[in-house]
Scaffold this motif. Structure first.
Motif, short mmCIF file in Angstrom:
data_model
loop_
_atom_site.label_atom_id
_atom_site.label_comp_id
_atom_site.label_asym_id
_atom_site.label_seq_id
_atom_site.Cartn_x
_atom_site.Cartn_y
_atom_site.Cartn_z
N ALA A 2 45.69 50.65 34.41
CA ALA A 2 44.96 49.50 33.87
C ALA A 2 43.81 49.13 34.81
O ALA A 2 43.87 49.31 36.01
N GLY A 3 42.74 48.61 34.21
CA GLY A 3 41.58 48.15 34.97
C GLY A 3 41.87 46.78 35.57
O GLY A 3 42.99 46.28 35.50
N PRO A 4 40.85 46.17 36.14
CA PRO A 4 41.05 44.84 36.73
C PRO A 4 41.43 43.82 35.65
O PRO A 4 40.97 43.89 34.52
N SER A 5 42.28 42.89 36.04
CA SER A 5 42.70 41.84 35.11
C SER A 5 41.57 40.84 34.93
O SER A 5 40.61 40.80 35.71
N ILE A 6 41.68 40.01 33.92
CA ILE A 6 40.67 38.97 33.68
C ILE A 6 40.61 38.02 34.86
O ILE A 6 39.53 37.55 35.23
N GLU A 7 41.76 37.79 35.51
CA GLU A 7 41.77 36.93 36.70
C GLU A 7 40.97 37.56 37.83
O GLU A 7 40.24 36.88 38.55
N ASP A 8 41.12 38.90 37.99
CA ASP A 8 40.36 39.61 39.03
C ASP A 8 38.86 39.51 38.75
O ASP A 8 38.06 39.28 39.66
N ILE A 9 38.48 39.70 37.51
CA ILE A 9 37.07 39.64 37.12
C ILE A 9 36.52 38.23 37.35
O ILE A 9 35.42 38.07 37.88
N MET A 10 37.29 37.23 37.00
CA MET A 10 36.85 35.84 37.20
C MET A 10 36.72 35.53 38.69
O MET A 10 35.77 34.85 39.10
N ALA A 11 37.64 36.04 39.50
CA ALA A 11 37.57 35.81 40.95
C ALA A 11 36.33 36.49 41.52
O ALA A 11 35.64 35.93 42.38
N MET A 12 36.02 37.71 41.06
CA MET A 12 34.83 38.42 41.53
C MET A 12 33.57 37.67 41.12
O MET A 12 32.63 37.55 41.91
#
Length: 109
Positions: A2-12
């Motif tokens: 799996a790719g980055p989670s939505i939480e990871d994307i939001m944190a980035m």
């Protein structure tokens, strides 16, 4: 995998926004100097483009040289602006290093 989670994307995205805000603040602290007439006129400005000061050599304080003085002040301001733009671009490049940007997109917006 799996790719980055939505939480990871939001944190980035949040970190990128914070880095850009910090870089914008830094632009006000970076000072450049525009020069004209071999140093007879100097203009100090921030990388944000705010003029902090102008120095004019006493030899230019002659009413007969008014036109030349005006031209030299304009040239020194333009030189400072060019240097400020370059310093700002370098600072923003540091802030956006590693950040995926679409082709042709420039910061700050």
């Amino acid at each position: 995998m799996a790719g980055p989670s939505i939480e990871d994307i939001m944190a980035m995205a949040q970190k990128a926004q914070e880095d850009l805000a910090k870089a914008q603040d830094e632009l006000g602290k970076i000072e450049v100097e525009g020069v004209a007439g071999g140093g007879l006129v100097k203009v100090r400005a921030t990388a944000k483009g705010q003029i902090n000061g102008i120095e004019i050599d006493d030899s230019l304080m002659n009413p007969d040289e008014k036109g030349m003085l005006e031209d030299l002040i304009a040239a020194a301001i333009n030189d400072a602006r060019m240097k400020a733009d370059h310093a700002a671009a370098e600072e923003m490049k540091k802030a956006t290093a590693g950040m995926p940007m679409p082709p042709g997109m420039k910061l700050p917006f």
